[in-house]
Motif scaffolding. Structure first.
Motif, mmCIF file in Angstrom:
data_model
loop_
_atom_site.group_PDB
_atom_site.id
_atom_site.type_symbol
_atom_site.label_atom_id
_atom_site.label_comp_id
_atom_site.label_asym_id
_atom_site.label_seq_id
_atom_site.Cartn_x
_atom_site.Cartn_y
_atom_site.Cartn_z
ATOM 1 N N LEU A 285 0.806 -1.218 0.000
ATOM 2 C CA LEU A 285 0.000 0.000 0.000
ATOM 3 C C LEU A 285 0.839 1.267 0.000
ATOM 4 O O LEU A 285 0.348 2.344 -0.355
ATOM 5 C CB LEU A 285 -0.936 0.007 1.223
ATOM 6 C CG LEU A 285 -2.005 -1.079 1.257
ATOM 7 C CD1 LEU A 285 -2.716 -1.078 2.605
ATOM 8 C CD2 LEU A 285 -3.008 -0.876 0.130
ATOM 9 N N SER A 286 2.107 1.153 0.403
ATOM 10 C CA SER A 286 2.913 2.361 0.581
ATOM 11 C C SER A 286 4.157 2.416 -0.305
ATOM 12 O O SER A 286 4.907 3.383 -0.262
ATOM 13 C CB SER A 286 3.364 2.483 2.042
ATOM 14 O OG SER A 286 4.160 1.366 2.422
ATOM 15 N N SER A 287 4.396 1.401 -1.126
ATOM 16 C CA SER A 287 5.631 1.335 -1.907
ATOM 17 C C SER A 287 5.486 2.012 -3.267
ATOM 18 O O SER A 287 4.393 2.430 -3.668
ATOM 19 C CB SER A 287 6.043 -0.124 -2.108
ATOM 20 O OG SER A 287 5.049 -0.798 -2.873
ATOM 21 N N TYR A 288 6.613 2.105 -3.982
ATOM 22 C CA TYR A 288 6.624 2.641 -5.340
ATOM 23 C C TYR A 288 7.296 1.623 -6.250
ATOM 24 O O TYR A 288 8.399 1.156 -5.980
ATOM 25 C CB TYR A 288 7.387 3.965 -5.390
ATOM 26 C CG TYR A 288 7.442 4.565 -6.782
ATOM 27 C CD1 TYR A 288 6.364 5.269 -7.282
ATOM 28 C CD2 TYR A 288 8.574 4.395 -7.586
ATOM 29 C CE1 TYR A 288 6.398 5.816 -8.554
ATOM 30 C CE2 TYR A 288 8.621 4.938 -8.866
ATOM 31 C CZ TYR A 288 7.526 5.641 -9.352
ATOM 32 O OH TYR A 288 7.556 6.164 -10.621
ATOM 33 N N ASP A 289 6.585 1.258 -7.328
ATOM 34 C CA ASP A 289 7.093 0.275 -8.274
ATOM 35 C C ASP A 289 7.871 1.013 -9.368
ATOM 36 O O ASP A 289 7.276 1.745 -10.184
ATOM 37 C CB ASP A 289 5.942 -0.520 -8.882
ATOM 38 C CG ASP A 289 6.427 -1.725 -9.670
ATOM 39 O OD1 ASP A 289 7.445 -1.601 -10.389
ATOM 40 O OD2 ASP A 289 5.795 -2.791 -9.567
#
Length: 455
Positions: A285-289
């Motif tokens: 929910l909080s990461s960046y791909d």
């Protein structure tokens, strides 16, 4: 004459021109509205996912918060039909021979028979006592068996007597039953007539029949007699409650109690799995791909950054258990740099087998146990009025503001379209008028004497 269609005077597609001009201002703003709406919906979905994961995590914690649930016992009775057993953590491992001689039964008294249960009985009162407590029921001259039974059952001072009407071949009678078994709960009735002898004839001691004698349960544990007022025997074996269900003194059953270390281990591993699932959800929910260049719906959000930080801090803490400090790594649970837990199976098994009290204290100590602390943290988020509810309220308000902005902007665009249409139509009329004047002037010029037309 007024024009009936736009653009006839100028030859311009006024409707399309107005539409293009309006869209030039409307489309970028609507794109922003749609993007904002999608972002809010994504955040609402994300906090819903977070709340669900926290609730699942709490389910796993609940099994660790209570010492009795965590420090379990394995009970075998050889499929005995004579009793069932429940235990607490204080139950010690052992094996016992169990024999059940008799079950506890409640006392039952039957009044004299009446040929017609709808007939009045008499006038006066009935004193009913059970276990040393007495209450009085006033009987009116017109009261029938049904009325009397109803008065007994509904009396506010009734301390445990049930009255019911049983009709058999001999007639109808009231049966008085103790609501509890055992010899301490025997029913006694005294009838007092204010006129005639009707109540004594039906409820006097000489006219009462014992339908079931009150008796206690009797069982033998390793040959030692144990008597109980009920069919539930508690404390005869420390930490053990035995509920007798059938009696036969000639049948012997073997009760075996052992520490259920496998169940404890399964509970602890269930906690680890739930924690890892929660941390996985937080990461998603909080990461960046980097590959897809997409950010999680809650990337950079304080609600999830704070939760993750507090979780990591709590699971790394040491807990004092009766003067001995212990921590998750002491029982074989370690946490990697990503916040995920791993279990050293051999170390966990050894900790449970060698010092279950220490394992219990680590998780279940009332104020300092990890399970209780983690549950308090999760509850701050999921409870009614908690952090997630507060955040959803913020999203609801943001959605409402967005709806208001959309509505205001739609009105603004309608006004712009109307204004542009009016302006272009006015221009079209002027051009039409000028064209008409030009055509008329040319005709007059051509009609002047001396004008030579080129053929």
């Amino acid at each position: 004459m007024a024009l009936t269609a736009t653009g006839l005077g100028s030859g311009l597609d006024i409707s399309n021109i107005v539409s293009v001009l309006v869209d030039a201002e409307k489309v970028p703003k609507e794109t922003i509205f749609n993007k904002t709406e999608a972002s809010i919906k994504a955040k609402v979905s994300a906090v819903g996912t977070l709340k669900s994961q926290l609730s699942t995590f709490q389910d796993a914690l609940a099994k660790l918060q209570d010492g009795d649930t965590l420090n379990q016992r394995k009970v075998t009775t050889g499929d005995s039909a004579y009793f069932t057993v429940s235990t607490t953590k204080s139950a010690q491992a052992g094996s016992y021979n169990i024999e059940v001689e008799q079950l506890a039964k409640p006392h039952k008294l039957g009044a004299a028979f009446s040929a017609d249960k709808t007939q009045a009985v008499g006038e006066g009162s009935l004193d009913l006592s059970i276990g040393g407590n007495t209450f009085t029921v006033a009987i009116n001259a017109a009261d029938t068996l049904e009325t009397i039974a109803s008065k007994v059952n509904s009396d506010t001072d009734n301390t445990g007597v049930s009255a019911s009407i049983v009709t058999s071949d001999a007639g109808s009678r009231i049966v008085f039953s103790s609501n509890t078994a055992g010899t301490d709960s025997q029913v006694a009735i005294t009838a007092t007539d204010s006129s005639g002898t009707g109540l004594n004839d039906m409820f006097g001691s000489a006219n009462l029949t014992t339908l079931q004698t009150a008796q206690n349960s009797i069982m033998y544990i390793d040959g030692q007699k144990v008597t109980s007022q009920t069919n539930s025997v508690e404390g005869a074996i420390s930490g053990v409650t035995i509920d007798v269900t059938k009696a036969d003194i000639n049948e012997k059953s073997i009760l075996t109690i052992a520490n259920d270390n496998d169940a404890v281990k399964e509970t602890v591993i269930g906690f680890v799995d739930a924690y890892n699932n929660l941390m996985g959800a937080i990461d998603q929910l909080s990461s960046y791909d980097i590959d897809t260049k997409k950010a999680g719906a809650l990337q950079g959000d304080s609600i999830i950054r704070s939760l993750e930080s507090q979780l990591r801090n709590l699971v790394s803490q040491r807990v004092d258990v009766d003067g001995t400090e212990t921590a998750l790594y002491s029982i074989g649970i370690s946490t990697d740099r990503y916040g995920k837990m791993t279990v050293d199976d051999a170390k966990l098994t050894s900790a449970i087998n060698s010092d279950m009290d220490l394992v219990e204290g680590l998780f279940a100590t009332e104020t300092t146990g990890l399970a209780n602390k983690l549950d308090d943290l999760a509850n701050n988020y999921v409870k009614t009025g908690g952090l997630i509810d507060s955040r959803n309220t913020t999203y609801t308000k943001a959605t409402s503001r967005l709806d208001d902005q959309r509505e205001a902007f739609t009105l603004k665009m309608e006004q712009l379209e109307a204004r542009l249409s009016k302006q272009f139509n006015a221009m079209d009329l002027i051009v039409a008028s000028l064209n008409q004047q030009s055509s008329g002037l040319l005709d007059r010029l051509n009609s002047l004497p001396g004008v030579v037309r080129n053929s």
